[in-house]
Design an enzyme around this catalytic site. Structure first.
Site, PDB file in Angstrom:
ATOM      1  N   TYR A 108      25.419  26.254  73.772  1.00  0.00           N
ATOM      2  CA  TYR A 108      24.955  26.602  72.191  1.00  0.00           C
ATOM      3  C   TYR A 108      25.841  27.537  71.564  1.00  0.00           C
ATOM      4  O   TYR A 108      26.404  27.416  70.441  1.00  0.00           O
ATOM      5  CB  TYR A 108      23.533  26.513  72.229  1.00  0.00           C
ATOM      6  CG  TYR A 108      23.228  26.916  70.687  1.00  0.00           C
ATOM      7  CD1 TYR A 108      23.357  25.836  69.776  1.00  0.00           C
ATOM      8  CD2 TYR A 108      22.457  28.117  70.169  1.00  0.00           C
ATOM      9  CE1 TYR A 108      22.893  26.151  68.532  1.00  0.00           C
ATOM     10  CE2 TYR A 108      21.905  28.231  69.018  1.00  0.00           C
ATOM     11  CZ  TYR A 108      22.364  27.222  68.169  1.00  0.00           C
ATOM     12  OH  TYR A 108      21.988  27.476  66.790  1.00  0.00           O
ATOM     13  N   THR A 168      24.728  31.433  64.631  1.00  0.00           N
ATOM     14  CA  THR A 168      23.727  32.038  65.417  1.00  0.00           C
ATOM     15  C   THR A 168      23.951  33.165  65.996  1.00  0.00           C
ATOM     16  O   THR A 168      25.029  33.667  66.323  1.00  0.00           O
ATOM     17  CB  THR A 168      23.336  30.799  66.351  1.00  0.00           C
ATOM     18  OG1 THR A 168      22.308  31.226  67.315  1.00  0.00           O
ATOM     19  CG2 THR A 168      24.566  30.429  67.140  1.00  0.00           C
TER      20      THR A 168
END
Length: 343
Positions: free
Chosen positions: A155, A131
């Site tokens: 995250y 990501t």
């Protein structure tokens, strides 16, 4: 350079690709891209956020968790797995701030089990769903792979830790990997075979289309005081089918050069603000939606736009759907089909 294996040859060898999270949003598109290109595919998914019906007929499916090492070993042996595409994980940034241990468990600890199982089974190629959140709040307008990685939420950290694990493991074992750092994934399969189906999803385009179709009363705009042209967050939106195609090309690249690993951004290099996206949804649906302005969410950077130069130079990847209205149109078609499926 080693000659590049053809897809037909790879399929003929009957070495399957295990897709983790293959019943989920991005994973199900990865499965379709592999099947369309002629690869044998196997899916494992615990169906926490995925759907059994999202896995095409004829694809071997295992309902289970990637932290189940015994199950993984059985799948690898029974299905003759030669590569892994790892999509399974948790993806909601604000939730990661509120519940960090969930993210370090699902995204990092479970990935360690999967990587270890792959090494034990002698699997040579690993594609990882990473990501752009690993970059945190970048100091540049367009983020390249050399931009410092300074995550601002669990995250991002959970994904960066897995990238680090893969790099270390590739240095010690006969396994190469490609980490694709996604920017904002949106849209749906152009043939409406699958799409974003998770209830309560937080993806902006999904939320906006639900509002346009009367499934939500309004769309919350989180933050209007960012240092951006209109004060709302700017993101690089990539069509999910283009993203899935990049995974297939990445797999080919790993097979062509088994000693080379890759880390690449996956985006278009063009940013749209929240308000620009909502304007586009209004335009495509011809149904203006109610917008409600709220405070910023924890862990959201002001702007995140890719520099996709490396992936365009490294892979023969040609995006087909790099247009915001097209992305929204495909997502709208899926949202309408999903309404019919659910009655």
């Amino acid at each position: 350079m080693t000659s590049k294996p053809t897809l037909a040859k790879a399929a003929g060898n009957k070495q399957a690709v295990l897709v983790t999270g293959g019943a989920g949003y991005i994973g199900s598109h990865g499965v379709l891209a592999l099947l369309d290109a002629g690869w044998p595919v196997v899916v494992i998914d615990n169906l926490t956020t995925g759907f059994r019906w999202a896995v095409p007929d004829g694809v071997p499916f295992y309902e289970g968790d990637i932290e189940d090492a015994q199950l993984l070993a059985r799948i690898f042996a029974d299905e003759n797995v030669g590569a892994i595409m790892h999509f399974a994980g948790s993806v909601v940034v604000p939730e990661s701030v509120a519940n960090p241990l969930k993210y370090y468990h699902n995204n990092t600890a479970k990935s360690r089990v999967l990587i270890e199982a792959a090494v034990k089974a002698g699997i040579g190629h690993f594609i990882f769903s990473s990501t752009a959140a690993t970059y945190g709040v970048p100091d540049v307008a367009a983020v390249s792979e050399d931009t410092p990685q300074r995550p601002i939420n669990p995250y991002g950290w959970s994904k960066l830790m897995t990238e680090q694990m893969l790099g270390d493991v590739a240095g010690a074992h006969p396994l190469n990997f490609c980490a694709l750092r996604y920017f904002n994934v949106a849209g749906a399969d152009p043939q409406a075979r699958t799409g974003q189906s998770t209830a309560g999803a937080t993806h902006l385009i999904k939320v906006a289309l639900e509002a346009a179709l009367g499934k939500r009363d309004y769309v919350g705009v989180f933050g209007t005081d960012f240092d951006t042209p209109d004060g709302t967050g700017v993101r690089d939106y990539i069509h999910v089918s283009d993203l899935a195609s990049a995974h297939v090309h990445a797999l080919e690249a790993l097979m062509a050069e088994p000693t080379r690993s890759l880390i690449m951004n996956c985006g278009y290099g063009r940013g749209f603000s929240v308000l620009e996206v909502l304007d586009a949804v209004d335009r495509v649906t011809n149904n203006p939606i109610d917008r409600r302005f709220e405070g910023r969410r924890a862990g959201d950077p002001a702007s995140l736009i890719s520099d996709p130069s490396l992936i365009r130079e490294t892979l023969p990847w040609e995006p087909k759907y790099a247009d915001l209205d097209t992305i929204i149109s495909h997502a709208l078609a899926w949202e309408r089909k999903l309404t019919d499926l659910r009655g």
